[in-house]
Design a protein around this motif. Structure first.
Motif, short mmCIF file in Angstrom:
data_model
loop_
_atom_site.label_atom_id
_atom_site.label_comp_id
_atom_site.label_asym_id
_atom_site.label_seq_id
_atom_site.Cartn_x
_atom_site.Cartn_y
_atom_site.Cartn_z
N ASN A 89 40.82 7.93 -12.09
CA ASN A 89 41.87 8.75 -11.50
C ASN A 89 41.46 9.30 -10.15
OD1 ASN A 89 43.61 8.35 -13.60
ND2 ASN A 89 43.22 10.32 -14.60
N GLU A 90 40.16 9.61 -9.99
CA GLU A 90 39.70 10.14 -8.71
C GLU A 90 39.89 9.11 -7.59
OE1 GLU A 90 38.01 12.38 -11.97
OE2 GLU A 90 38.05 10.25 -11.50
N GLU A 91 39.57 7.87 -7.88
CA GLU A 91 39.74 6.81 -6.88
C GLU A 91 41.22 6.61 -6.55
OE1 GLU A 91 38.77 2.05 -6.26
OE2 GLU A 91 38.12 3.11 -8.08
N ALA A 92 42.07 6.62 -7.58
CA ALA A 92 43.51 6.46 -7.36
C ALA A 92 44.07 7.64 -6.56
CB ALA A 92 44.23 6.32 -8.69
N PHE A 93 43.56 8.84 -6.83
CA PHE A 93 44.04 10.02 -6.11
C PHE A 93 43.66 9.93 -4.63
CE2 PHE A 93 45.69 14.10 -5.61
CZ PHE A 93 44.79 14.91 -4.93
N ARG A 94 42.43 9.46 -4.35
CA ARG A 94 42.03 9.31 -2.95
C ARG A 94 42.89 8.26 -2.24
NH1 ARG A 94 36.71 9.94 -5.09
NH2 ARG A 94 36.50 7.67 -5.25
N ARG A 95 43.17 7.17 -2.93
CA ARG A 95 44.05 6.14 -2.34
C ARG A 95 45.43 6.71 -2.06
NH1 ARG A 95 43.99 1.11 -6.24
NH2 ARG A 95 45.60 0.47 -4.76
N CYS A 96 45.92 7.53 -2.99
CA CYS A 96 47.24 8.14 -2.82
C CYS A 96 47.25 9.09 -1.62
CB CYS A 96 47.64 8.88 -4.10
SG CYS A 96 49.29 9.61 -4.06
N GLN A 97 46.16 9.85 -1.46
CA GLN A 97 46.07 10.75 -0.31
C GLN A 97 46.08 9.98 1.00
OE1 GLN A 97 42.49 12.95 -1.10
NE2 GLN A 97 43.58 14.63 -2.09
N ASP A 98 45.30 8.90 1.07
CA ASP A 98 45.25 8.11 2.30
C ASP A 98 46.62 7.53 2.63
OD1 ASP A 98 41.96 6.76 1.47
OD2 ASP A 98 42.57 8.64 2.46
N LEU A 99 47.34 7.07 1.61
CA LEU A 99 48.67 6.51 1.84
C LEU A 99 49.65 7.61 2.26
CD1 LEU A 99 48.95 3.93 -1.09
CD2 LEU A 99 48.65 3.46 1.34
N GLN A 100 49.50 8.81 1.70
CA GLN A 100 50.36 9.92 2.10
C GLN A 100 50.19 10.23 3.58
OE1 GLN A 100 49.21 12.82 -1.01
NE2 GLN A 100 51.39 13.18 -1.28
N ILE A 101 48.93 10.31 4.03
CA ILE A 101 48.66 10.60 5.44
C ILE A 101 49.21 9.50 6.33
CG2 ILE A 101 46.82 10.92 7.13
CD1 ILE A 101 45.14 12.17 4.91
N SER A 102 49.03 8.25 5.92
CA SER A 102 49.55 7.13 6.71
C SER A 102 51.07 7.15 6.78
CB SER A 102 49.06 5.80 6.12
OG SER A 102 47.65 5.72 6.12
N ALA A 103 51.71 7.45 5.64
CA ALA A 103 53.17 7.47 5.61
C ALA A 103 53.73 8.59 6.47
CB ALA A 103 53.67 7.61 4.17
N GLU A 104 53.13 9.78 6.39
CA GLU A 104 53.61 10.89 7.21
C GLU A 104 53.37 10.63 8.70
OE1 GLU A 104 52.82 14.36 3.84
OE2 GLU A 104 51.61 14.27 5.66
N GLU B 110 39.33 15.60 3.80
CA GLU B 110 40.07 15.60 2.54
C GLU B 110 41.39 16.32 2.67
OE1 GLU B 110 37.62 17.32 -0.38
OE2 GLU B 110 36.01 15.86 -0.22
N VAL B 111 42.02 16.26 3.86
CA VAL B 111 43.32 16.89 4.06
C VAL B 111 44.33 16.24 3.12
CG1 VAL B 111 45.22 17.20 5.67
CG2 VAL B 111 42.88 17.53 6.42
N GLY B 112 45.09 17.04 2.46
CA GLY B 112 46.10 16.51 1.56
C GLY B 112 45.78 16.73 0.11
N LYS B 113 44.53 17.21 -0.23
CA LYS B 113 44.19 17.44 -1.64
C LYS B 113 44.93 18.67 -2.14
CE LYS B 113 40.14 16.52 -3.12
NZ LYS B 113 38.71 16.48 -3.39
N ASP B 114 45.67 18.52 -3.21
CA ASP B 114 46.53 19.58 -3.73
C ASP B 114 46.02 20.03 -5.11
OD1 ASP B 114 48.03 19.04 -1.50
OD2 ASP B 114 49.26 17.56 -2.59
N PHE B 115 46.29 21.28 -5.41
CA PHE B 115 45.88 21.82 -6.69
C PHE B 115 47.06 22.52 -7.36
CE2 PHE B 115 42.12 21.58 -4.13
CZ PHE B 115 41.19 21.06 -4.98
N ILE B 116 47.12 22.39 -8.67
CA ILE B 116 48.19 22.99 -9.46
C ILE B 116 47.60 24.07 -10.35
CG2 ILE B 116 50.05 22.53 -11.08
CD1 ILE B 116 49.95 19.65 -10.22
N GLY B 117 48.25 25.22 -10.41
CA GLY B 117 47.73 26.36 -11.16
C GLY B 117 48.02 26.28 -12.63
N GLU B 118 47.93 27.42 -13.28
CA GLU B 118 48.08 27.49 -14.72
C GLU B 118 49.55 27.63 -15.07
OE1 GLU B 118 45.79 30.79 -15.89
OE2 GLU B 118 43.87 29.84 -15.54
#
Length: 712
Positions: free
Chosen positions: A37-52, A236-244
């Motif tokens: 999941n960590e690798e997929a999340f990093r790939r998703c972040q890179d694609l988000q930055i590229s898309a924006e 690591e711009v784009g890393k998001d966190f969700i609370g409780e």
């Protein structure tokens, strides 16, 4: 055969196709659980930055950027924007599913790490005295826990000024949810409140003592840690966190957090640094111009508009007796002059001002009711707080450098023509058919700036003023000079003042109050009347339009040609085929590129000077000559490959365009004086003049596309 050049829009289309393939491939890997999941999340972040990044690039593209004409350019661009928006939304949803738990979501891991660390320390202490030094070195080299990296202590009180800010007090411990490069971090306090806080108010770790402020060594260490962490944040711009929260509430709250994070931009950082005076805000009208496409541009308002039945035109009619456009009276038709601004605060250090200007529009207190017109200001470097918009500024004032005009384009234009450019002309008119009793003119003072450290470009509002056009009884304002107070904030804010040496409510004697009133920022506007000829030309223009008064004759001629093509030359009222008219297809672009409009003004003025009085009264002759002048000036330049793309407040681009425009006009005028004919098509086939490859869209006017646009 040489390869065909790929235009910017085509390159963006290829990037979107490649992004879509990568997203589809990643979704398949996630569904089949290929990789962590960590690798997929990093790939998703890179694609988000590229898309924006691709989306921002696409939004800045204009038809003038293309090396060759592109058919249905606006439609193709909108289709690519919709595709990119879908990709971004898909990536955002996927990011929420793949995002790791934030520091406030799982406290079990933190306690587990703590217990593991204590166990390691116990083992190290029981190994004997000989290994003490080695164990100490290992402890010192051991990196801090991931959970501890997000715990910070407030060094000073911070009171939130805007929505989304988190008010905190000194000594309070915060948990950082997200770090951003601009210095405004999303934090959560002990009560669960969330908001953004400037990182300069925070110290890494728990606890703050009075001795900390005196301990320079500790401060240097913390600064080094912050710098090291900032480097990690940038990577690591784009890393998001969700609370409780549960799944449903987390998605809902995350959308609010995402919106708050997007609102934090360079202006917030500059404000925290003290580079922006109090009362300055991101430009409201500038943002509308940038984000809404043609919605608030003059090029949209001069296009024909269908009536509600869509069977006729709303405000375009012909007088059957004279063949001229039928005059149409509207509720509001006023002329005014932007004269000057005084005591306007200037931005501080760290930014370079590229343009001082005023954006003007019709406004009723809640919404913009017309196009947004921009007038650039001149100023004296010795007194930068005073702006001038006077159309009476003479050439000698510019040549003596008493006024800073931002770009030598203005000097070139004045030298070539002796006319004041549209961009600097404060004489304006407003036509508006709104029946709102609160109708008025909104003036937003603004500066376009660039950050010296990062090169980031932005626009700030230096305040705004509002001139209501009708009094309480419904009577229009009289023609006189008005001194309007300049308010801080946005047009929707109340009681926000600019940085001044005296407050608006300062007590004192009557004489002292009069002195204080003269120290407040003011915008001077003069309402005036016009001659009968100008009134006649104004009456044939669209119901809603705000523009420069010196362009009325050009707008009226364009309106006449538009009426002829749509009401007389069509086979029938039901016929909506493409019409061959290079003027109608390209004239709206000139209202968004004012230097080309200046070139047309100059060429038409020279043509008018050679006409007799009888020819000036002959409408058919005027239309023929206007067509010839247009084709041999603005239209020719619009499709010249040597003309750089139009870029707002870019000194290099403005100077290059000015030199190309007036060198080309001089060459064309010389060839015409040596025996050529004005508007002769031979110039388009002359090998000495380069031009873009021909495309049929340059010559055709699409009525259906214009009508649909106005319906939106």
């Amino acid at each position: 055969m040489p390869l065909k050049r790929r235009g910017p829009l085509q390159l963006v289309q290829r990037e979107v196709d490649e992004l879509k393939k990568q997203v589809d491939h990643m979704v398949k890997d996630v569904q089949s659980k290929v990789g962590s999941n960590e690798e997929a999340f990093r790939r998703c972040q890179d694609l988000q930055i590229s898309a924006e990044k691709t989306l921002k690039t696409l939004q800045k593209l204009t038809k003038a950027d293309e090396p060759a004409p592109v058919g249905n350019y606006d439609q193709r661009k909108q289709e690519e924007e919709r595709r990119l928006q879908k990709i971004v939304e898909r990536l955002n949803d996927l990011s929420l599913d793949l995002s790791p738990p934030g520091p406030s979501r799982d406290t079990g891991d933190v306690s587990k790490d703590e217990s593991q660390r204590e166990a390691n320390e116990d083992e190290g202490s029981s190994s004997g005295d000989d290994s003490d030094e080695d164990s100490d070195d290992k402890k010192a080299a051991k990196p801090p826990l991931q959970s501890d990296l997000w715990i910070y202590t407030v060094l000073s009180d911070f009171n939130g000024e805007e929505e989304g800010d988190l008010s905190v007090q000194r000594g309070e411990v915060l948990r950082i949810i997200r770090k951003t490069v601009d210095g405004w971090w999303l934090a959560q306090d002990s009560k669960g409140n969330r908001g953004v806080v400037p990182k300069t108010f925070l110290k890494f770790g728990c606890g703050v003592d009075d001795d900390d402020e005196e301990d320079n060594g500790d401060e240097e260490d913390s600064e080094e840690e912050d710098e090291a962490e900032d480097e990690e944040v940038e990577a690591e711009v784009g890393k998001d966190f969700i609370g409780e929260q549960d799944k449903n509430s987390s998605v809902s709250n995350w959308s609010t957090v995402r919106k708050a994070l997007k609102e934090v931009d360079a202006t917030d950082v500059l404000s925290a640094m003290g580079a922006i005076p109090p009362g300055f805000r991101p430009s409201t009208l500038g943002k509308l111009l940038e984000e809404e496409g043609e919605t608030y541009r003059a090029s949209r308002y001069i296009k024909p508009e269908l009536s509600q039945s869509q069977l006729s035109f709303k405000d375009l009619l012909l007088n059957p007796d004279t063949g001229r456009v039928h005059a149409r009276q509207v509720k509001t038709c006023v002329c005014f002059t932007l004269w000057s601004c005084r005591l306007i605060p200037t931005p501080g250090v760290g930014v370079q001002v590229l343009s001082r200007h005023v954006r003007v529009c019709a406004f009723d207190g809640s919404q913009v009711l017309s196009n947004i017109h921009t007038v650039r200001a001149a100023y004296n470097p010795k007194n930068p707080k005073t702006w001038s918009f006077s159309p009476k500024v003479c050439l000698t004032s510019f040549m003596s450098h008493r006024l800073n005009s931002v770009s030598t384009y203005l000097l070139i234009f004045l030298q070539m023509t002796g006319l004041l450019p549209v961009l600097m002309d404060g004489d304006c008119f407003l036509r508006c058919n709104s029946v709102s009793p609160n109708l008025g003119i909104l003036f937003e003072l603004g500066v376009t700036f660039i950050r010296n450290s990062t090169g980031e470009k932005g626009e700030l509002s230096c305040g705004w003023a509002f001139l209501k056009l009708y009094d309480e009884t419904g009577n229009p304002l009289s023609n006189k000079t008005y001194e309007l107070p300049v308010n801080g904030g946005t047009p929707y804010d109340k009681d926000v003042t600019l940085e001044t040496s005296v407050s608006r409510g300062s007590p004192g004697s009557v004489f002292q109050q009069m002195l204080n009133a003269r120290r407040l920022p003011k915008l001077v506007v003069k309402m005036k009347s016009t001659n009968s000829r100008t009134k006649t030309q104004l009456s044939v223009l669209p119901e809603t339009l705000l523009h420069c008064l010196s362009c009325v004759n050009l707008l009226a001629l364009h309106r006449q040609l538009l009426a002829d093509a749509l009401l007389m030359d069509r086979v029938s009222i039901q016929n909506a085929d493409l019409m061959c008219s290079p003027i109608l297809s390209s004239f709206p672009v000139l209202l968004d590129q004012t230097d080309l409009l200046d070139a047309l003004r100059s060429a038409w003025l020279e043509a008018e000077n050679g006409m007799s009085k009888a020819q000036k009264r002959d409408l058919s002759y005027l239309k023929q000559e206007f067509t010839k002048v247009y084709l041999s000036s603005a239209y020719f330049l619009l499709h010249s490959p040597s003309l750089p793309s139009y870029c707002w407040a870019d000194q290099t681009s403005e100077e290059q365009r000015a030199r190309v425009i007036y060198s080309t006009l001089s060459t064309l005028q010389t060839s015409q004086q040596s025996g050529g004919q004005v508007g002769n098509a031979d110039i388009f086939f002359d090998s000495t003049h380069e031009h873009l490859a021909f495309e049929i869209s340059e010559m055709t006017f699409d009525l259906l596309q214009a009508a649909v646009f106005n319906q939106e």
